[in-house]
Design an enzyme around this catalytic site. Structure first.
Site, short mmCIF file in Angstrom:
data_model
loop_
_atom_site.label_atom_id
_atom_site.label_comp_id
_atom_site.label_asym_id
_atom_site.label_seq_id
_atom_site.Cartn_x
_atom_site.Cartn_y
_atom_site.Cartn_z
N ASP A 172 36.64 166.92 23.92
CA ASP A 172 37.86 166.62 23.18
C ASP A 172 38.43 165.25 23.51
OD1 ASP A 172 38.76 168.52 21.42
OD2 ASP A 172 39.52 169.83 22.98
C1 GLC Z 1 43.65 167.75 26.38
C2 GLC Z 1 42.84 168.13 27.59
C3 GLC Z 1 41.48 168.54 27.23
C4 GLC Z 1 41.57 169.59 26.19
C5 GLC Z 1 42.41 169.14 25.00
C6 GLC Z 1 42.55 170.25 24.01
O1 GLC Z 1 43.10 166.64 25.77
O2 GLC Z 1 42.74 167.08 28.49
O3 GLC Z 1 40.79 168.99 28.37
O4 GLC Z 1 40.30 169.91 25.75
O5 GLC Z 1 43.66 168.77 25.43
O6 GLC Z 1 43.46 170.00 23.01
C1 GLC Z 2 38.85 172.29 26.69
C2 GLC Z 2 38.87 172.68 25.23
C3 GLC Z 2 37.50 172.72 24.65
C4 GLC Z 2 36.78 171.44 24.92
C5 GLC Z 2 36.80 171.10 26.41
C6 GLC Z 2 36.23 169.75 26.70
O1 GLC Z 2 38.25 173.28 27.41
O2 GLC Z 2 39.49 173.94 25.07
O3 GLC Z 2 37.54 172.94 23.27
O4 GLC Z 2 35.46 171.58 24.48
O5 GLC Z 2 38.12 171.10 26.87
O6 GLC Z 2 37.03 168.71 26.26
#
Ligand code: GLC
Ligand code: GLC
Length: 846
Positions: free
Chosen positions: A519
């Site tokens: 993400d």
């Molecule tokens: C933030 C977190 C990330 C997560 C994302 C989901 O960016 O750092 O880990 O996956 O939110 O919305």
């Molecule tokens: C968090 C989010 C997931 C994403 C991950 C890596 O766990 O929920 O959707 O893949 O972060 O960013």
């Protein structure tokens, strides 16, 4: 076996600053510290010291009424939606930690002294403090000044309420005159509004008290037909419902004025902060025990029967009263508890294993499976790190969660799949999240995360392999919940696959969109404005940045979809998926390989990410793990090279970090990943979600020792001895463990609600132990450590109990199977033809 917890010796000097504190405590200090122990027989973790490094929580409820509860009785409850139907109030990120809870006080009415048997909120020095977190229940107790007390908290199956059973025993040689107090603070339903909109909320609070039951009815007068209640089994209890009356001015929960004085005031809340508090007097002979039952619950009345008498403003209690009366009865409560235990035994017994490694056993048999159910129930909504007011259900997260719970709750998995698919867009893309109450896609976040659609294919495939229920593919499911747009689920999968083919970049790799699995790798974002969302801000048109990760995922999804098509008799369609997957594979070989490992991506300038040419972020875990998991490069040696590179550059004693070197500064072209300080989260943290991809990759190469070694590095039970360093619960996975670039290397954060639960469960069960579901039957293909003499397991699969025993006779992974004494070809045990319900499978590894 029971190792008594030692107090940590924290000799540090604040003047040396926080960083020194971490280094001192974690590297030279008391990192061999435990705060409790596992009781595997009872499927419990037993905490014996209340001041755990962080609140160690558990979940109550598994259907519609839920709660989180910490080891000192902190936490809150809600009905279905942690934001919109919050029953009780909680203060996140409070100092001290973990405030707001299901609190009990005892007062010695002779001396006036009072304390809390769960330690918080009064924090007395208790004797024999014990918190047992079990499957759907928590029991907390202790002894103080000769008075023993414990409270068992749980949510009965099929009810929207929780039961507290408080048992008080007099261990003194003389009679004891005591008062017990039990209290909660009501939340005015919408937790977000409750924490912000004081000009309104200080005026709306309303309660009723009748027959010793406290009813919280804020907004019942207008558009709500639901209320909460807090009841006590003892007639004649006194009560308070206004917080300030109970606590006294400028006082906290650690020292309520009424508890100090030994007398509640029967206050009725008008506005301000409604609470529920009951006082019960106890006069106990030496050795005598008494149980008091409290019931906290949620009830909805039919709209036309809200008030009694009709036309009045008084809650109609006819429907709720029998429910309350039933569970205030201790033997009914005990029976409900027994049913809950049986429910969990039933779920967990679907797969049980006995290996030489105790950490594997207890995670697989108990805690990891339990955590998978929690991630299914909660998604990413309510934990100590998720405030319950944030995210909806993630499309990719929920599909991956299926991997961990589908065998325990196939019918609910089916429903979840249909809900998810109904939020898919006609393009084959998906809303990134949907709201569980409305089941609609979340417009604020929208779509454009180009990995999302493929997880639907993998989720459906996992469901088919588990259940053999092919009818799901014919289920008519709309796009974007639009009536009239219904198409068979199978068509949704086809569109998912084609979504990527219509979105290829300059190298023929998939365009990344807003982000792929990571993400925080936001290659089209280019944000320099504070507060913008990295995930939804896109300042680039997205025609250049490509993801090698999505390419690997596409190959994997293509293989799975081909297998599904072949099973449906669509041979040529199946070949076309394989052909597309093969084409993508060759693009990966050509443009996704860096010489020693797989590249991560190309940025908006067409420059490589995750290459030795990069200054930072030269190598990433995601592509290396996922490509090998998908079988890419196994034949030509790339997979082996990639796994070696991961071992050399990314693996640490606390797990495998996400990338190296960590980004030391913010890169406009990379986005959120470079916003985190080095070693945390996606910037070179140990992101436990993707470690299993490498673990599975190692099993695909036949490396059972290394696979299990990686598995063990992040296995919470195996890290129990370093609880002072790890800090999170030793019984569940956390999303992240700080990486080697962080001052707090080895410290876990964000426990419970993470894709880590499902993926680790899937990796250990299906790939290391090799008890794997397939479209054709149960496959048995272990890749276990060389030192293991074997293992036994029981698996209920499509209604048949498989008693499995594996014996190692040589060092390799070749398996010879006999089923009920008869040798079979290959490693897939076909379903018994004659309708037998139990099958004995013996495997010899050589
Ligand atoms: C933030 C977190 C990330 C997560 C994302 C989901 O960016 O750092 O880990 O996956 O939110 O919305
Ligand atoms: C968090 C989010 C997931 C994403 C991950 C890596 O766990 O929920 O959707 O893949 O972060 O960013």
């Amino acid at each position: 076996m029971l190792i008594a917890a030692k107090r940590p010796r924290k000799s540090f000097d604040w003047h040396f600053g926080l960083e020194l504190y971490w280094r001192h405590t974690f590297f030279n200090g008391a990192s061999d510290m435990k705060y409790g122990h596992f009781d595997d027989q009872n499927r419990e973790y037993v905490i014996t010291q209340p001041d755990t490094p962080l609140p160690w929580i558990n979940y109550l409820g598994c259907q519609a009424y839920f709660g989180i509860i910490s080891n000192t009785a902190g936490g809150y409850s809600f009905y279905r939606d942690a934001r919109l139907r919050r029953l009780t109030r909680y203060r996140y990120n409070n100092a001290p930690f973990d405030f707001g809870g299901r609190y009990v006080y005892l007062r010695d009415d002779q001396s006036g002294e009072f304390w809390s048997p769960s330690w918080q909120p009064t924090r007395h020095d208790l004797k024999d403090y014990t918190c047992r977190h079990g499957m759907g229940y928590t029991t907390i107790g202790s002894e103080y000044s000769g008075i023993q007390a414990q409270t068992r908290y749980f949510v009965p199956l099929d009810e929207n309420l929780e039961i507290w059973q408080l048992t008080v025993t007099n261990r003194r040689p003389a009679r004891a005159q005591l008062s017990s107090f039990a209290c909660i603070e009501f939340c005015l339903w919408d937790a977000q509004d409750d924490a912000t909109n004081f000009q309104r909320n200080f005026n709306t609070g309303q309660v009723e008290v009748e027959g010793g039951v406290i009813y919280h009815k804020t907004e019942y007068r207008e558009r709500r037909n639901h209320f909460a209640y807090f009841a006590c089994s003892e007639p004649g209890a006194t009560f308070d419902t206004q917080r300030e009356a109970f606590l006294g001015r400028y006082r906290g929960w650690d020292k309520p004025a009424t508890v100090e004085a030994g007398q509640l005031t029967n206050s009725i809340a008008h506005g301000w902060s409604p609470i529920g508090a009951h006082q019960v007097k106890l006069d106990l002979a030496p050795g005598e025990s008494r149980q008091i039952v409290f019931v906290l619950g949620y009830h909805e009345n039919p709209i036309d029967r809200k008030f009694d008498p009709p036309g009045s403003q008084t809650i109609n209690k006819t429907l709720v009263k029998p429910v309350i009366a039933r569970y205030l009865n201790a033997s009914e409560a005990d029976a409900a508890f027994e049913r809950l235990r049986q429910y969990w035994d039933g779920l967990l017994n679907i797969f049980q294993v006995n290996t030489p490694d105790i950490h594997t056993n207890r995670m697989v048999n108990i805690w990891n499976a339990y955590q998978c159910m929690a991630t299914f129930n909660m998604s990413r909504s309510a934990s100590f790190y998720e405030s319950g007011i944030g995210r909806g259900l993630g499309f990719r997260d929920s599909n991956q969660d299926l991997l961990g719970f589908v065998h325990m709750a196939p019918a609910r998995a089916r429903e979840r799949i249909i809900d998810l698919a109904a939020t898919q867009l006609p393009t084959g893309g998906a809303y990134h999240q949907y709201q569980p109450l409305t089941k609609r896609g979340n417009n604020d976040i929208g779509g454009g995360f180009n990995d999302d659609p493929h997880w639907l294919i993998l989720g459906v495939s996992a469901y088919l392999k588990e259940t053999g229920d092919w009818s799901i593919l014919d289920e008519k499911v709309p796009y974007d919940n639009e009536p009239g747009s219904e198409k068979p689920l199978y068509e949704h999968l086809q569109r998912s696959f084609r979504y990527t083919l219509a979105r290829l970049g300059p190298h023929g790799l998939p365009l990344i969109g807003r982000a792929d699995w990571n993400d925080c790798l936001n290659l089209n974002c280019f944000s320099d404005t504070p507060g913008q969302s990295f995930q939804t801000t896109t300042n680039k048109d997205g025609k250049v940045a490509e993801s090698v990760f999505i390419a690997g995922l596409f190959v994997h999804a293509g293989q799975e979809l081909a297998a599904i098509a072949r099973h449906r008799g669509l041979a040529s369609e199946a070949s076309s998926y394989l052909a597309e997957a093969a084409k993508m594979e060759s693009v990966i070989h050509e443009h996704g390989w860096d010489g020693e490992w797989f590249l991560r991506a190309y940025d908006d300038f067409g420059a490589k990410i995750g290459s030795r040419e990069c200054e930072e972020g030269k190598i990433f875990i995601e592509t290396n793990g996922y490509c090998v998991l998908a079988g890419i490069g196994i034949e030509d040696g790339k997979a082996a090279k990639a796994m070696t590179a991961v071992g050399e550059h990314l693996a640490t004693k606390h797990g495998i970090v996400l990338q190296q070197p960590a980004y030391s500064k913010y890169y406009l072209n990379l986005g959120e990943i470079s916003s985190y300080p080095p070693g945390y989260k996606e910037n070179a943290g140990i992101f436990c979600h993707n470690n299993p991809w490498v673990i599975i990759g190692e099993t695909r190469l036949g490396h059972g020792d290394l696979a299990h070694d990686y598995y063990s590095r992040i296995n919470p039970s195996a890290r129990e001895e370093i609880s002072d360093l790890h800090r999170c619960e030793p019984y569940v996975y956390a999303q992240m463990i700080a990486g080697k670039d962080a001052p707090s290397f080895g410290e876990a954060k964000n426990s419970w609600l993470t894709g880590t639960a499902a993926w680790n469960y899937y990796a250990i069960v299906q790939w290391i132990l090799g008890v794997r579901t397939s479209l054709d039957g149960l496959q048995i293909a272990p890749v276990i450590p060389k030192s293991w003499p074997g293992f036994t397991a029981t698996r209920t699969f499509r209604g048949v109990v498989y008693k499995i025993s594996i014996e190692r006779k040589g060092e390799g992974n070749r398996i010879a199977l006999t089923v009920d004494g008869k040798p079979i070809e290959g490693d897939i045990v076909p379903p018994p033809a004659d309708g037998r319900k139990e099958v004995s499978v013996k495997g010899v590894l050589s």
